[in-house]
Design a protein around this motif. Sequence first.
Motif, PDB file in Angstrom:
ATOM      1  N   CYS A  61       0.832  -1.195   0.000  1.00  0.00           N
ATOM      2  CA  CYS A  61       0.000   0.000   0.000  1.00  0.00           C
ATOM      3  C   CYS A  61       0.872   1.253   0.000  1.00  0.00           C
ATOM      4  O   CYS A  61       0.628   2.208  -0.750  1.00  0.00           O
ATOM      5  N   ARG A  62       1.910   1.232   0.814  1.00  0.00           N
ATOM      6  CA  ARG A  62       2.813   2.382   0.893  1.00  0.00           C
ATOM      7  C   ARG A  62       3.538   2.596  -0.435  1.00  0.00           C
ATOM      8  O   ARG A  62       3.649   3.725  -0.927  1.00  0.00           O
ATOM      9  N   ASP A  63       4.012   1.523  -1.025  1.00  0.00           N
ATOM     10  CA  ASP A  63       4.753   1.629  -2.277  1.00  0.00           C
ATOM     11  C   ASP A  63       3.856   2.103  -3.420  1.00  0.00           C
ATOM     12  O   ASP A  63       4.252   2.937  -4.239  1.00  0.00           O
ATOM     13  N   PHE A  64       2.631   1.576  -3.487  1.00  0.00           N
ATOM     14  CA  PHE A  64       1.695   1.986  -4.529  1.00  0.00           C
ATOM     15  C   PHE A  64       1.374   3.473  -4.415  1.00  0.00           C
ATOM     16  O   PHE A  64       1.348   4.201  -5.411  1.00  0.00           O
ATOM     17  N   GLY A  65       1.137   3.938  -3.194  1.00  0.00           N
ATOM     18  CA  GLY A  65       0.813   5.347  -2.997  1.00  0.00           C
ATOM     19  C   GLY A  65       1.986   6.266  -3.303  1.00  0.00           C
ATOM     20  O   GLY A  65       1.833   7.271  -4.010  1.00  0.00           O
ATOM     21  N   GLU A  66       3.157   5.915  -2.773  1.00  0.00           N
ATOM     22  CA  GLU A  66       4.309   6.807  -2.919  1.00  0.00           C
ATOM     23  C   GLU A  66       4.937   6.737  -4.303  1.00  0.00           C
ATOM     24  O   GLU A  66       5.325   7.766  -4.875  1.00  0.00           O
ATOM     25  N   ARG A  67       5.049   5.529  -4.858  1.00  0.00           N
ATOM     26  CA  ARG A  67       5.790   5.373  -6.111  1.00  0.00           C
ATOM     27  C   ARG A  67       4.916   5.530  -7.350  1.00  0.00           C
ATOM     28  O   ARG A  67       5.364   6.067  -8.363  1.00  0.00           O
ATOM     29  N   VAL A  68       3.659   5.046  -7.281  1.00  0.00           N
ATOM     30  CA  VAL A  68       2.783   5.117  -8.449  1.00  0.00           C
ATOM     31  C   VAL A  68       1.950   6.399  -8.440  1.00  0.00           C
ATOM     32  O   VAL A  68       1.937   7.152  -9.418  1.00  0.00           O
ATOM     33  N   LEU A  69       1.246   6.650  -7.334  1.00  0.00           N
ATOM     34  CA  LEU A  69       0.367   7.820  -7.271  1.00  0.00           C
ATOM     35  C   LEU A  69       1.097   9.093  -6.850  1.00  0.00           C
ATOM     36  O   LEU A  69       0.575  10.197  -7.031  1.00  0.00           O
ATOM     37  N   LYS A  70       2.294   8.944  -6.274  1.00  0.00           N
ATOM     38  CA  LYS A  70       3.102  10.094  -5.833  1.00  0.00           C
ATOM     39  C   LYS A  70       2.398  10.903  -4.745  1.00  0.00           C
ATOM     40  O   LYS A  70       2.348  12.131  -4.765  1.00  0.00           O
ATOM     41  N   VAL A  71       1.827  10.199  -3.759  1.00  0.00           N
ATOM     42  CA  VAL A  71       1.147  10.860  -2.643  1.00  0.00           C
ATOM     43  C   VAL A  71       1.618  10.255  -1.321  1.00  0.00           C
ATOM     44  O   VAL A  71       2.283   9.224  -1.298  1.00  0.00           O
ATOM     45  N   LYS A  72       1.280  10.919  -0.238  1.00  0.00           N
ATOM     46  CA  LYS A  72       1.530  10.361   1.089  1.00  0.00           C
ATOM     47  C   LYS A  72       0.561   9.205   1.332  1.00  0.00           C
ATOM     48  O   LYS A  72      -0.501   9.126   0.716  1.00  0.00           O
ATOM     49  N   VAL A  73       0.935   8.332   2.248  1.00  0.00           N
ATOM     50  CA  VAL A  73       0.080   7.175   2.572  1.00  0.00           C
ATOM     51  C   VAL A  73      -0.270   7.231   4.053  1.00  0.00           C
ATOM     52  O   VAL A  73       0.604   7.408   4.905  1.00  0.00           O
ATOM     53  N   GLU A  74      -1.541   7.081   4.338  1.00  0.00           N
ATOM     54  CA  GLU A  74      -2.034   7.099   5.722  1.00  0.00           C
ATOM     55  C   GLU A  74      -2.739   5.781   6.015  1.00  0.00           C
ATOM     56  O   GLU A  74      -3.580   5.329   5.237  1.00  0.00           O
ATOM     57  N   PHE A  75      -2.386   5.158   7.138  1.00  0.00           N
ATOM     58  CA  PHE A  75      -3.022   3.907   7.548  1.00  0.00           C
ATOM     59  C   PHE A  75      -4.054   4.206   8.629  1.00  0.00           C
ATOM     60  O   PHE A  75      -3.733   4.831   9.645  1.00  0.00           O
ATOM     61  N   VAL A  76      -5.279   3.784   8.387  1.00  0.00           N
ATOM     62  CA  VAL A  76      -6.390   4.080   9.289  1.00  0.00           C
ATOM     63  C   VAL A  76      -6.730   2.820  10.075  1.00  0.00           C
ATOM     64  O   VAL A  76      -7.094   1.789   9.492  1.00  0.00           O
ATOM     65  N   ASP A  77      -6.612   2.899  11.387  1.00  0.00           N
ATOM     66  CA  ASP A  77      -6.850   1.750  12.251  1.00  0.00           C
ATOM     67  C   ASP A  77      -8.322   1.354  12.244  1.00  0.00           C
ATOM     68  O   ASP A  77      -9.212   2.193  12.389  1.00  0.00           O
ATOM     69  N   THR A  78      -8.585   0.068  12.048  1.00  0.00           N
ATOM     70  CA  THR A  78      -9.950  -0.439  12.073  1.00  0.00           C
ATOM     71  C   THR A  78      -9.918  -1.897  12.501  1.00  0.00           C
ATOM     72  O   THR A  78      -8.892  -2.401  12.966  1.00  0.00           O
ATOM     73  N   ASN A  79     -11.023  -2.591  12.371  1.00  0.00           N
ATOM     74  CA  ASN A  79     -11.070  -4.022  12.676  1.00  0.00           C
ATOM     75  C   ASN A  79     -11.765  -4.735  11.526  1.00  0.00           C
ATOM     76  O   ASN A  79     -12.295  -4.117  10.600  1.00  0.00           O
ATOM     77  N   TRP A  80     -11.781  -6.075  11.593  1.00  0.00           N
ATOM     78  CA  TRP A  80     -12.306  -6.851  10.469  1.00  0.00           C
ATOM     79  C   TRP A  80     -13.807  -6.682  10.296  1.00  0.00           C
ATOM     80  O   TRP A  80     -14.324  -6.800   9.188  1.00  0.00           O
ATOM     81  N   ASP A  81     -14.518  -6.376  11.368  1.00  0.00           N
ATOM     82  CA  ASP A  81     -15.953  -6.179  11.243  1.00  0.00           C
ATOM     83  C   ASP A  81     -16.293  -4.909  10.468  1.00  0.00           C
ATOM     84  O   ASP A  81     -17.346  -4.818   9.837  1.00  0.00           O
ATOM     85  N   ASN A  82     -15.407  -3.907  10.524  1.00  0.00           N
ATOM     86  CA  ASN A  82     -15.696  -2.609   9.924  1.00  0.00           C
ATOM     87  C   ASN A  82     -14.896  -2.307   8.658  1.00  0.00           C
ATOM     88  O   ASN A  82     -15.056  -1.237   8.069  1.00  0.00           O
TER      89      ASN A  82
END
Length: 281
Positions: free
Chosen positions: A75-96
């Motif tokens: 996810c980080r590589d796709f965002g930074e290298r392909v889309l040229k944007v910052k990457v943010e990881f949003v904490d969640t759980n499997w139900d949501n």
Amino acid sequence: MARRLSRSQSLRAVLGSLAIAGALLWQPAAQAEQAGVWQQVQKAGVLKCGAAVAAPYVMRDAASAKYSGYFVDLCRDFGERVLKVKVEFVDTNWDNLVAGLQGGKWDLAMALNQTPERALAVAFSTAATDYQISLLLNKDNPKLAQAGETLTDYDKPGVTFAVMSGTAADKAISAVIKQGTVMRLPGMDETRLAVMSRRADVLVDASDTNHLFAIANPTWAKEVMPKPALAKQGVAFGVRRDISWVDMQVLNIYLTQRRETGEIAALVDKASEQVNAQKAP
């Protein structure tokens, strides 16, 4: 002899041709309008990835709150290298995880098993890796001394299967076990402790996590890949169902190239080594 058209027929023919031409001109324009997921991400300057923890796919350090795991790396590589944007990881759980994707809380849902039921709610990228359920047991367990690779070798009265409640593994094993007992527990640690303490005979989990556990406990643990395969599925990114074909191609080409070159396999190995290092005494 050719038949001459009346003025009204000629007019209808011309109008019909214009309608067809207009439709053909409209289609690329409509497609271009729909092909906006990554453009919207680039405009916002950030790619948001929904993160539900499941090693080695997605891991989160409790002290630093930093994420790792091979889907995190992708996810980080796709965002930074392909889309040229910052990457943010949003904490969640499997139900949501799926609901948050549908609600626009994140752009990608990481490490989703491809299932027909989920495909009714979200679209899937091409698989980054494959998922399969395996069995882990104590190789000195006398109940299973003669057991081979088929599920019928294990589905016996008195044999207990430990599985995390509500997971894909729970659904899969519950559908096929007829004589044994399924012990549903709230977490992965509880299922492993059940087998280690011999309260349960068989641990049912994803093959990659069971493989890590077997490597970490070579003196007693044995992993079995049942035949036929149990719940074999692709593991992919989940995206919104309204994503355009053009945008889906961007993500799929990225994943296919990384998988074919062996880069994803290398990321899996790195994440697996990290998990084992964290569990080492």
